[in-house]
Design an enzyme around this catalytic site. Structure first.
Site, short mmCIF file in Angstrom:
data_model
loop_
_atom_site.label_atom_id
_atom_site.label_comp_id
_atom_site.label_asym_id
_atom_site.label_seq_id
_atom_site.Cartn_x
_atom_site.Cartn_y
_atom_site.Cartn_z
N PHE A 54 0.82 -1.22 0.00
CA PHE A 54 0.00 0.00 0.00
C PHE A 54 0.87 1.28 0.00
N ASP A 85 12.83 -11.95 -1.51
CA ASP A 85 12.58 -11.76 -0.08
C ASP A 85 13.71 -10.91 0.51
N ALA A 88 9.15 -2.66 3.42
CA ALA A 88 8.68 -4.06 3.48
C ALA A 88 8.43 -4.50 4.91
N SER A 147 2.30 -6.30 8.01
CA SER A 147 1.79 -5.03 8.52
C SER A 147 0.45 -5.11 9.26
N THR A 204 6.13 2.79 12.58
CA THR A 204 4.76 3.11 12.95
C THR A 204 4.67 3.73 14.33
N ASP A 205 3.59 4.46 14.57
CA ASP A 205 3.36 5.03 15.91
C ASP A 205 3.01 3.94 16.93
N GLU A 206 2.68 2.74 16.42
CA GLU A 206 2.26 1.67 17.35
C GLU A 206 3.37 1.21 18.27
N TYR A 216 2.80 -7.63 16.07
CA TYR A 216 3.21 -6.72 14.98
C TYR A 216 4.02 -5.54 15.50
N LYS A 254 7.99 -4.29 14.97
CA LYS A 254 8.37 -2.99 14.40
C LYS A 254 9.28 -2.24 15.39
N LYS A 260 -7.63 -4.07 5.94
CA LYS A 260 -7.51 -2.92 6.84
C LYS A 260 -8.87 -2.22 7.00
N LEU A 305 -17.47 -3.61 13.26
CA LEU A 305 -16.77 -2.75 14.21
C LEU A 305 -16.27 -3.60 15.37
N TYR A 306 -14.96 -3.54 15.64
CA TYR A 306 -14.40 -4.30 16.77
C TYR A 306 -14.79 -3.63 18.08
N ARG A 334 -10.54 -6.96 19.19
CA ARG A 334 -9.18 -7.46 18.92
C ARG A 334 -8.47 -7.70 20.26
P1 NAD Z 1 1.45 -3.68 3.17
O1 NAD Z 1 1.19 -4.92 3.95
O2 NAD Z 1 0.39 -3.12 2.32
O3 NAD Z 1 2.71 -3.93 2.21
C1 NAD Z 1 3.85 -4.62 2.60
C2 NAD Z 1 4.62 -5.07 1.33
O4 NAD Z 1 5.84 -5.70 1.75
C3 NAD Z 1 3.84 -6.07 0.48
O5 NAD Z 1 3.91 -5.73 -0.88
C4 NAD Z 1 4.57 -7.39 0.74
O6 NAD Z 1 4.52 -8.29 -0.35
C5 NAD Z 1 6.00 -6.90 1.02
N1 NAD Z 1 6.76 -7.84 1.86
C6 NAD Z 1 6.34 -8.43 3.02
N2 NAD Z 1 7.31 -9.27 3.46
C7 NAD Z 1 8.34 -9.19 2.59
C8 NAD Z 1 9.60 -9.81 2.51
N3 NAD Z 1 10.02 -10.69 3.44
N4 NAD Z 1 10.43 -9.50 1.48
C9 NAD Z 1 10.02 -8.62 0.52
N5 NAD Z 1 8.83 -8.00 0.54
C10 NAD Z 1 7.99 -8.28 1.57
O7 NAD Z 1 1.99 -2.65 4.22
P2 NAD Z 1 1.84 -1.05 4.25
O8 NAD Z 1 0.59 -0.71 4.96
O9 NAD Z 1 2.12 -0.51 2.91
O10 NAD Z 1 3.04 -0.68 5.25
C11 NAD Z 1 4.33 -0.37 4.73
C12 NAD Z 1 5.24 0.02 5.87
O11 NAD Z 1 4.71 1.16 6.55
C13 NAD Z 1 5.41 -1.05 6.95
O12 NAD Z 1 6.74 -1.04 7.39
C14 NAD Z 1 4.47 -0.61 8.07
O13 NAD Z 1 4.92 -1.06 9.32
C15 NAD Z 1 4.58 0.90 7.94
N6 NAD Z 1 3.43 1.69 8.43
C16 NAD Z 1 2.17 1.42 7.96
C17 NAD Z 1 1.12 2.21 8.35
C18 NAD Z 1 -0.30 1.98 7.83
O14 NAD Z 1 -1.21 2.68 8.23
N7 NAD Z 1 -0.52 1.06 6.92
C19 NAD Z 1 1.33 3.27 9.24
C20 NAD Z 1 2.63 3.50 9.71
C21 NAD Z 1 3.67 2.71 9.27
O1 TDX Z 2 -12.89 -4.83 10.54
C1 TDX Z 2 -12.31 -4.08 11.32
N1 TDX Z 2 -13.02 -3.44 12.29
C2 TDX Z 2 -12.46 -2.60 13.20
O2 TDX Z 2 -13.16 -2.04 14.05
C3 TDX Z 2 -10.88 -3.83 11.24
C4 TDX Z 2 -10.05 -4.51 10.19
C5 TDX Z 2 -10.33 -2.95 12.14
N2 TDX Z 2 -11.09 -2.36 13.11
C6 TDX Z 2 -10.45 -1.38 14.03
C7 TDX Z 2 -9.18 -1.82 14.70
C8 TDX Z 2 -8.43 -0.50 14.86
O3 TDX Z 2 -8.88 0.16 16.03
O4 TDX Z 2 -10.09 -0.26 13.23
C9 TDX Z 2 -8.86 0.33 13.66
C10 TDX Z 2 -7.85 0.29 12.52
O5 TDX Z 2 -7.52 -1.06 12.29
P1 TDX Z 2 -6.45 -1.51 11.18
O6 TDX Z 2 -6.83 -0.97 9.86
O7 TDX Z 2 -6.20 -2.96 11.33
O8 TDX Z 2 -5.16 -0.64 11.63
P2 TDX Z 2 -4.29 -0.59 12.99
O9 TDX Z 2 -4.37 -1.86 13.73
O10 TDX Z 2 -4.63 0.69 13.69
O11 TDX Z 2 -2.80 -0.51 12.34
C11 TDX Z 2 -2.57 0.32 11.18
O12 TDX Z 2 -1.92 1.52 11.51
C12 TDX Z 2 -0.60 1.45 11.96
C13 TDX Z 2 -1.73 -0.44 10.17
O13 TDX Z 2 -2.36 -1.67 9.84
C14 TDX Z 2 -0.33 -0.70 10.69
O14 TDX Z 2 0.47 -1.33 9.70
C15 TDX Z 2 0.27 0.62 11.05
O15 TDX Z 2 1.52 0.40 11.65
#
Ligand code: NAD
Ligand code: TDX
Length: 342
Positions: A22, A68, A89, A92, A131-133, A158, A162, A197, A214-215, A281
């Site tokens: 993403f 990988d 990568a 996530s 991530t902020d997590e 997770y 991180k 997500k 909704l969780y 969750r």
């Molecule tokens: P995502 O799951 O959409 O994408 C992850 C990508 O990494 C995928 O294309 C997957 O195939 C690839 N990947 C996974 N394992 C691999 C491996 N061993 N070797 C090579 N490629 C691999 O994740 P995202 O939401 O795009 O998150 C990207 C980064 O941003 C992560 O490091 C995540 O912790 C961080 N992040 C995400 C969010 C969020 O809201 N999604 C917020 C803050 C930080």
């Molecule tokens: O079906 C759902 N219902 C629901 O209530 C899902 C999938 C989630 N939730 C809740 C859980 C969280 O409070 O929504 C909130 C957001 O959930 P996610 O999309 O799973 O995100 P979160 O767990 O907050 O983590 C995301 O933000 C930080 C990203 O997935 C991480 O990769 C990033 O680091």
């Protein structure tokens, strides 16, 4: 001949790990659009989260390596061949980490270790995406937000992997002097986000005439930022960030899950009660909130997407118009969820 020479002198070779995911794929798009000086190579092993359709329309503008990041030989070669490594990568998704933590330990910790060793060996510039997590969670009424000084306190498999990866980066900076920066960003939204997500899941449920899920109580708060704002900050940190430093990325987008869901329902012309509460969750973090003062004052960053409702409407339209991109993943994701949700 002259043109060719100046062209190559100008290019900076950038390796993007996880560039099919993403945020990584949106980063690649933004970079191609706004930063012609970069020549991009993506390494991605195409897990369930790497949708092959994602980079289809721009595949001729980049080099794609299906591999990988834990593969020592390949990662060494790619790091050696590039100037900057932007490390997205990761495994996530929190829910998946609660079912099976091993892929998280392998990719997020061991994968980052491999990259660090290669970066150390070939003396390359690294930006590590996190991530902020890693900071745990906040009470709903806590006046404080997460800052670069907040102690690490991750809750899930997770977020603990991180946090581990961030600590490895910090140690490699301190002990070996590698040229790295770290950013910790809040929840991203926008196009190409996997349907597991929260926001894409609810939008695609509605498009399939299924109720959103909704969780727990839905009171949990996330600090939403548009993916392009995250990525503009990453570029700025690569350009101007101080080596060894951490930067928080966030755009003051706090909203409860209930609030986000009711916006989605109203934008998609559904009744306010068209959803169901399901089991919570495990270890569910209550609230995230980012203080991005350092990024704003030291580097002069500002978000472009200041209107969440507009960004959300655009995101809904994207999922409406790109069914082919998400339909297959939707089936497998909902089968996965049906085994754990009550
Ligand atoms: P995502 O799951 O959409 O994408 C992850 C990508 O990494 C995928 O294309 C997957 O195939 C690839 N990947 C996974 N394992 C691999 C491996 N061993 N070797 C090579 N490629 C691999 O994740 P995202 O939401 O795009 O998150 C990207 C980064 O941003 C992560 O490091 C995540 O912790 C961080 N992040 C995400 C969010 C969020 O809201 N999604 C917020 C803050 C930080
Ligand atoms: O079906 C759902 N219902 C629901 O209530 C899902 C999938 C989630 N939730 C809740 C859980 C969280 O409070 O929504 C909130 C957001 O959930 P996610 O999309 O799973 O995100 P979160 O767990 O907050 O983590 C995301 O933000 C930080 C990203 O997935 C991480 O990769 C990033 O680091």
């Amino acid at each position: 001949m002259r043109i060719e020479l100046s062209y190559y002198r100008y290019m900076i070779r950038m390796l993007v790990t996880g560039g099919l995911g993403f945020i990584g794929s949106n980063f690649v798009r933004l970079t191609l659009k706004e930063r012609p000086e970069y020549e991009i190579t993506v390494i991605d092993n195409m897990t369930y989260a790497g949708n092959p359709r994602t980079l289809d329309d721009i595949k001729d503008s980049i080099t794609f390596v299906k591999a990988d990041i834990t593969d020592l030989e390949i990662i060494e070669k790619l790091v050696q061949d590039n100037d900057i490594i932007v490390h997205f990568a990761a495994e996530s998704h929190n829910d998946n980490s609660l079912e099976d933590a091993w892929p998280f330990i392998n990719t997020n910790i061991i994968g980052t270790f491999r990259i660090l060793e290669a970066v150390k060996k070939y003396e390359k510039r690294l930006h590590h995406i996190s991530t902020d997590e890693v900071y745990g969670d906040l009470e709903l009424d806590d006046p404080n937000k997460f800052s670069e000084k907040t102690p690490y306190n991750p809750s899930s498999p997770y977020s603990s992997t991180k946090a581990s990866s961030d600590l490895l980066v910090r140690a490699w900076v301190r002990s070996f002097g590698i040229k790295a920066t770290i950013s910790n960003c809040s929840n991203n939204y926008g196009p190409y986000q996997h349907v597991e997500k929260f926001i894409p899941r609810q939008i695609t449920n509605i498009l399939n005439n299924e109720k959103p899920k909704l969780y727990g109580s839905g009171e949990n708060v996330r600090d939403w930022i548009h993916v392009d704002d995250h990525n503009s900050a990453v570029h700025l940190i690569i350009d101007k960030g101080k080596i060894g430093e951490t930067y928080m990325i966030g755009a003051n987008g706090e909203k409860s899950n209930k609030e986000v869901l009711s916006l989605i329902l109203s934008f998609m012309n559904k009744k306010p009660g068209f959803y169901e509460h399901i089991n919570d969750r495990k270890g569910h973090d209550l609230r995230y909130a980012i203080d991005a003062t350092k990024l704003r004052t030291d580097l002069g960053w500002a978000p472009r997407y200041t209107n969440f409702e507009e960004g959300l409407k655009d995101t809904i339209s994207w999922y409406e118009n790109n069914r082919v991109w998400w339909e297959e993943d939707k089936k497998t994701t909902e089968i996965r969820y049906s085994k754990i949700e009550k």
